[in-house]
Enzyme design. Structure first.
Site: not given
Length: 358
Positions: A97-99
């Protein structure tokens, strides 16, 4: 690259791919976009992972559901692993998942059956994560063990009259669906992964095994296949020989009776799939199959070129139908909420509204 009568080298292939990926078409043609930006702040991009099963309450693996921001999946997992004195192989997750987002995700940790859940939670108490749930399960979470992802995203600083424009686009997308393109993050900043990936494929048996770079090639070819289908006017109709997937059971079969299956396609009972090329991929036949073969020929490739890289291939649904899309006004822009199946990209949905290429 290999066996075509007019082969092209990996540099040429990468250049063609990057040029093509920079101009992917839109499903909602003829409507103005809303402009704006995403991820202006992490709070503007929220995603909640949905597992295909719930923890059963027993077993050596501890499932931890937590909320984080400013951390990617691998770094968060590593910190938690160290706090629990575990090996990297003891940790599992379904997807990255995105930071730059607020993320709710579940990871598994092989803590053993004797570990107390209260002790596990205490060991993680100093980390900047909000622990939402802890439970036991028999199995490790593995890559791909994700049923869906729920998104709430704010597009900031859109153009004037953005809400009405967004609602008009959404209405058209209800009729057409959204092309299930891989998002630009798959290809790296300025598509820097593309030359590396095609260079790897060109090495054949001498190539170092790199599953991610192989997936970059597969993803790029899928996007080009779908772009060509849209350009041909065949996005919202079946072709003879398409490999389709049942939307209720996930079963797949080849289209032989085009008229009958087209009715089921129009009713949403089936969706056609595109090629994730590999040496064991189930290929389309007839018209649809000719197009898949022509795409490989264009780049001087065959399915066997993926064998040395141990890439069997698969099929990917070509169309996303958002059944729960809601669009509302937000103080700083427009808020979008929707659910996507695993492997689909929220950025692919939002590009239909923002129109970054415009």
């Amino acid at each position: 690259m290999t066996t075509n009568d007019n082969p092209i080298d990996s540099t040429q292939a990468a250049t063609i791919v990057m040029q093509t990926l920079a101009r992917l078409p839109y499903a909602a043609n003829g409507l103005p976009g809303i402009g704006g930006t995403i991820k202006e702040t992490p709070d503007d991009f929220m995603v909640e992972e949905v597992l295909p099963y719930a923890a059963c309450g027993e077993g050596e693996h501890v499932y931890i559901t937590f909320r984080r921001s400013g951390w990617n999946t691998a770094d968060a997992a590593r910190r938690m692993q160290h706090c629990l004195n575990l090996a990297p192989s003891d940790v599992g997750w379904g997807g990255r998942k995105d930071k730059t987002a607020v993320v709710v995700q579940t990871l598994s940790f092989r803590c053993g059956v004797k570990a107390q859940l209260s002790d596990v939670q205490q060991a993680l108490s100093d980390l900047p994560f909000e622990i939402l749930a802890i439970n036991r399960h028999r199995n490790k979470i593995k890559t791909g063990h994700v049923a869906a992802n729920r998104f709430t995203i704010i597009v900031s600083q859109p153009d004037a009259d953005a809400l009405s424009k967004a609602l008009a686009i959404a209405e058209q997308l209800k009729q057409t669906g959204i092309p299930n393109f891989y998002g630009p993050q798959r290809f790296g900043h300025n598509m820097q992964n593309i030359p590396r990936a095609f260079a790897l494929l060109a090495k054949g048996k001498k190539a170092r095994k790199d599953a991610f770079m192989v997936s970059v090639v597969q993803s790029a070819l899928f996007n080009i296949w779908l772009q060509k289908r849209m350009d041909a006017g065949d996005f919202h109709r079946l072709l003879a020989g398409d490999i389709v997937k049942k939307t209720d059971t996930g079963g797949m079969f080849s289209v032989e009776d085009l008229a009958a299956e087209s009715l089921r396609f129009d009713d949403g009972a089936i969706v056609y799939t595109g090629p994730i090329f590999g040496f064991k991929m189930k290929s389309a036949t007839q018209t649809a199959g000719e197009r898949e073969t022509a795409l490989l020929d264009e780049f001087g490739l065959t399915a066997e070129d993926f064998r040395p890289l141990r890439a069997p291939g698969s099929r990917r649904e070509a169309i996303l139908n958002l059944t729960d899309l809601t669009i509302t006004e937000a103080p700083q822009g427009v808020r979008f909420s929707f659910t996507l199946p695993a492997g689909a990209y929220a950025t692919t949905v939002l590009r239909e509204f923002i129109r970054p290429d415009d």
